[in-house]
Write a protein that holds these residues in place. Structure first.
Motif, mmCIF file in Angstrom:
data_model
loop_
_atom_site.group_PDB
_atom_site.id
_atom_site.type_symbol
_atom_site.label_atom_id
_atom_site.label_comp_id
_atom_site.label_asym_id
_atom_site.label_seq_id
_atom_site.Cartn_x
_atom_site.Cartn_y
_atom_site.Cartn_z
ATOM 1 N N ILE A 1 0.865 -1.180 0.000
ATOM 2 C CA ILE A 1 0.000 0.000 0.000
ATOM 3 C C ILE A 1 0.902 1.231 0.000
ATOM 4 C CG2 ILE A 1 -1.836 1.230 1.229
ATOM 5 C CD1 ILE A 1 -2.631 -1.584 0.173
ATOM 6 N N VAL A 2 0.585 2.175 -0.860
ATOM 7 C CA VAL A 2 1.399 3.380 -0.986
ATOM 8 C C VAL A 2 0.575 4.629 -0.690
ATOM 9 C CG1 VAL A 2 3.078 2.407 -2.580
ATOM 10 C CG2 VAL A 2 0.990 3.387 -3.478
ATOM 11 N N ALA A 3 1.277 5.688 -0.335
ATOM 12 C CA ALA A 3 0.641 6.984 -0.088
ATOM 13 C C ALA A 3 1.547 8.066 -0.657
ATOM 14 C CB ALA A 3 0.428 7.212 1.410
ATOM 15 N N GLN A 4 0.950 9.067 -1.257
ATOM 16 C CA GLN A 4 1.708 10.207 -1.775
ATOM 17 C C GLN A 4 0.924 11.487 -1.499
ATOM 18 O OE1 GLN A 4 4.916 10.597 -3.417
ATOM 19 N NE2 GLN A 4 4.335 12.610 -2.688
ATOM 20 N N ALA A 5 1.583 12.415 -0.846
ATOM 21 C CA ALA A 5 0.974 13.723 -0.596
ATOM 22 C C ALA A 5 1.212 14.620 -1.800
ATOM 23 C CB ALA A 5 1.565 14.350 0.657
ATOM 24 N N LEU A 6 0.224 15.491 -2.062
ATOM 25 C CA LEU A 6 0.306 16.456 -3.152
ATOM 26 C C LEU A 6 -0.202 17.800 -2.656
ATOM 27 C CD1 LEU A 6 -1.375 13.729 -4.869
ATOM 28 C CD2 LEU A 6 0.285 14.818 -6.335
ATOM 29 N N VAL A 7 0.358 18.869 -3.169
ATOM 30 C CA VAL A 7 -0.106 20.212 -2.825
ATOM 31 C C VAL A 7 -0.341 20.999 -4.100
ATOM 32 C CG1 VAL A 7 0.961 20.337 -0.542
ATOM 33 C CG2 VAL A 7 2.265 21.067 -2.536
ATOM 34 N N TRP A 8 -1.220 21.950 -4.005
ATOM 35 C CA TRP A 8 -1.558 22.809 -5.125
ATOM 36 C C TRP A 8 -0.656 24.024 -5.132
ATOM 37 C CZ3 TRP A 8 -4.286 22.251 -9.381
ATOM 38 C CH2 TRP A 8 -4.581 23.374 -10.138
ATOM 39 N N GLY A 9 0.006 24.268 -6.232
ATOM 40 C CA GLY A 9 0.764 25.505 -6.452
ATOM 41 C C GLY A 9 1.830 25.817 -5.442
ATOM 42 N N ALA A 10 2.499 24.823 -4.935
ATOM 43 C CA ALA A 10 3.568 25.062 -3.945
ATOM 44 C C ALA A 10 4.786 25.656 -4.606
ATOM 45 C CB ALA A 10 3.948 23.768 -3.259
#
Length: 60
Positions: free
Chosen positions: A51-60
């Protein structure tokens, strides 16, 4: 670049799921929308699947 994510999506997202092509496509779609990776991915094993997880942010 848009100042806000489309479709009322949050500025911060974390995608999780089984480590397969579907998960990779979900991350790729978020990147195509304008999100950027935030930090390194995390991985664990639930006894059957990775199981994997990846965080993402908008316009960093």
């Amino acid at each position: 670049m848009k100042t806000q994510p489309p479709d009322d999506l949050p500025i911060y997202r974390i995608l999780t799921g089984k480590d397969d092509a579907s998960f990779c496509h979900r991350v790729s779609e978020a990147l195509a929308l304008g999100y950027q990776l935030y930090g390194s991915p995390a991985m664990t094993f639930n006894g059957t699947d990775t199981i994997v997880a990846q965080a993402l942010v908008w316009g960093a």
